[in-house]
Design an enzyme around this catalytic site. Sequence first.
Site, PDB file in Angstrom:
ATOM      1  N   LYS A   1      -8.431   6.549 -19.369  1.00 61.30           N
ATOM      2  CA  LYS A   1      -8.716   7.066 -20.805  1.00 61.30           C
ATOM      3  C   LYS A   1      -7.602   6.975 -21.665  1.00 61.30           C
ATOM      4  O   LYS A   1      -6.962   6.084 -21.938  1.00 61.30           O
ATOM      5  CB  LYS A   1      -9.343   8.466 -20.466  1.00 61.30           C
ATOM      6  CG  LYS A   1     -10.380   8.718 -19.470  1.00 61.30           C
ATOM      7  CD  LYS A   1     -11.535   7.755 -19.690  1.00 61.30           C
ATOM      8  CE  LYS A   1     -12.272   7.911 -18.450  1.00 61.30           C
ATOM      9  NZ  LYS A   1     -12.878   9.044 -17.859  1.00 61.30           N
TER      10      LYS A   1
ATOM     11  N   TYR B   1     -16.300  17.399 -15.533  1.00 59.84           N
ATOM     12  CA  TYR B   1     -16.710  15.971 -15.647  1.00 59.84           C
ATOM     13  C   TYR B   1     -17.673  15.703 -14.516  1.00 59.84           C
ATOM     14  O   TYR B   1     -17.489  15.994 -13.539  1.00 59.84           O
ATOM     15  CB  TYR B   1     -15.439  15.092 -15.156  1.00 59.84           C
ATOM     16  CG  TYR B   1     -15.641  13.569 -15.354  1.00 59.84           C
ATOM     17  CD1 TYR B   1     -16.115  12.816 -16.379  1.00 59.84           C
ATOM     18  CD2 TYR B   1     -15.527  12.843 -14.069  1.00 59.84           C
ATOM     19  CE1 TYR B   1     -16.282  11.393 -16.322  1.00 59.84           C
ATOM     20  CE2 TYR B   1     -15.608  11.621 -13.868  1.00 59.84           C
ATOM     21  CZ  TYR B   1     -16.133  10.862 -15.022  1.00 59.84           C
ATOM     22  OH  TYR B   1     -16.327   9.340 -14.877  1.00 59.84           O
TER      23      TYR B   1
ATOM     24  N   ARG C   1       0.982  -1.365  -0.075  1.00 56.24           N
ATOM     25  CA  ARG C   1      -0.117   0.063   0.232  1.00 56.24           C
ATOM     26  C   ARG C   1       0.660   1.228  -0.213  1.00 56.24           C
ATOM     27  O   ARG C   1       0.651   2.084  -0.686  1.00 56.24           O
ATOM     28  CB  ARG C   1      -0.934  -0.026   1.206  1.00 56.24           C
ATOM     29  CG  ARG C   1      -1.628   1.440   1.335  1.00 56.24           C
ATOM     30  CD  ARG C   1      -2.868   1.641   2.209  1.00 56.24           C
ATOM     31  NE  ARG C   1      -2.736   0.531   3.301  1.00 56.24           N
ATOM     32  CZ  ARG C   1      -1.958   0.650   4.414  1.00 56.24           C
ATOM     33  NH1 ARG C   1      -1.110   1.607   4.579  1.00 56.24           N
ATOM     34  NH2 ARG C   1      -1.962  -0.112   5.215  1.00 56.24           N
TER      35      ARG C   1
HETATM   36  C1  LIG Z   1     -13.374   9.476 -16.508  1.00 54.21           C
HETATM   37  C2  LIG Z   1     -12.858  10.810 -16.110  1.00 54.21           C
HETATM   38  C3  LIG Z   1     -12.382  11.108 -14.840  1.00 54.21           C
HETATM   39  C4  LIG Z   1     -12.659  10.009 -13.616  1.00 54.21           C
HETATM   40  O1  LIG Z   1     -11.918   8.994 -13.727  1.00 54.21           O
HETATM   41  P1  LIG Z   1     -12.166   7.438 -13.407  1.00 54.21           P
HETATM   42  O2  LIG Z   1     -10.875   6.664 -13.967  1.00 54.21           O
HETATM   43  O3  LIG Z   1     -13.443   7.088 -14.218  1.00 54.21           O
HETATM   44  O4  LIG Z   1     -12.587   7.420 -11.823  1.00 54.21           O
HETATM   45  C5  LIG Z   1     -12.172  12.173 -14.438  1.00 54.21           C
HETATM   46  N1  LIG Z   1     -11.891  13.300 -15.242  1.00 54.21           N
HETATM   47  C6  LIG Z   1     -12.150  13.171 -16.483  1.00 54.21           C
HETATM   48  C7  LIG Z   1     -12.123  14.553 -17.605  1.00 54.21           C
HETATM   49  C8  LIG Z   1     -12.744  12.085 -17.008  1.00 54.21           C
HETATM   50  O5  LIG Z   1     -12.969  11.873 -18.280  1.00 54.21           O
END
Ligand SMILES: *Cc1c(COP(=O)(O)O)cnc(C)c1O
Length: 413
Positions: free
Chosen positions: A220, A123, A59
Amino acid sequence: MTTPSEHPDWTTTGFSTRAIHAGQDPDATTGAVVPPIHQVSTYKQDGVGGLRGGYEYSRSANPTRTALEEALAAAESGGLPSTPDGSPAARGYAFASGLAAEDTLLRAVLRPGDHVIVPDDAYGGTYRLVARVFGPWGVEHTPVDLTDVDAVRAAVRPETKVVWVETPTNPLLGVSDVAALAGVAHEAGALLVVDNTFATPYLQQPLALGADVVVHSTTKYVGGHSDVVGGALVVATGAQLPGGLASPAGGTDVAGAVGFHQNASGAVAGPFDAWLTLRGLKTLAVRMDRHQANAAAVAEFLASHPAVTEVIYPGLATHPGHELAARQMRGFGGMVSFRVGSEAKALDVCARTQVFTLAESLGGVESLIEHPGRMTHGSVAGTALEVPDDLVRLSVGIEDVEDLVADLERALA
Ligand SMILES: *Cc1c(COP(=O)(O)O)cnc(C)c1O
């Protein structure tokens, strides 16, 4: 036998060289060129407290995660002067998701009574976290149009500790001026935080523009293959906690506080997730080049289509943030949004594509289509962040662009 050569100072090399090598020296024992997946929870000590390389419990730190954290910090550090003592100009922290990273950051830098400025088209999950999780803990927030620097200045209060920026925004692709907003935040004694998920460190380097902290959903573009959920924070080494706050661990620097909270709250990235994310990061630049070439062609096609009432893409000269994006970014990214006049038509287009897959998320090699109002942004319906119901969002993938255009043509017919 030749002696192993020292590697160059990665901070002086180009983006892809940093992304492929920083934090990823060949394994000292075997020479493995890729950091191994250290699927382990604990580490043998050479006598009590005799840690090897500082590793004690996964951790707190794990070598695969360390590799990712160093690579992400190097990727975001372009253009930053190195520190006088030779320590890294930024530090990276990897988390189980983008929202876990955001949650840890906000806990580290805010206290009850503080105030946060958030984008009025943030977001949805970020807004939900700030409004519905931190709100009940006594943190106030104001949604502001961040493309209007004066509006941000006017929304600042004595209690403002964070100005949260997304640029380009999701899903309306608004572009805001990171350097100008950093000026406003710092004048107010607040931190400037930039969610760089859409732009990626290849296209935009907020720390060099004055940001204190960069946030990523590595789920992403950084991961890039729709096969892992993850998040990251990259903190400028010199950034100080707002309002004279001290970290529970002592010290007043943001990086120290984030490191303490990462371990104390424990929402860390696991070794396999860290490894997949690191693998994605290596090809980020080549993928982004293709994503944005395809996105530009798709945006142009949509702009010429009679069924489309508006195309939103920062690469189009008609986009209000086009010139700023051209100045602030290396390219315009792979996200395209468009409107078709009614919710029924938007839902119909989403149902009819065959190459674009109907799904949430973005940034993977495959093209995705979605209806933000009913899908990704359902959680902000009825708030200041509600999005138009005839909006369709595309994450343009790296398939052959002729197939992407033909697919949209069929779906819009
Ligand atoms: C998807 C996303 C998040 C959140 O991330 P997760 O990995 O889904 O928790 C935050 N900001 C933006 C711009 C995103 O597209």
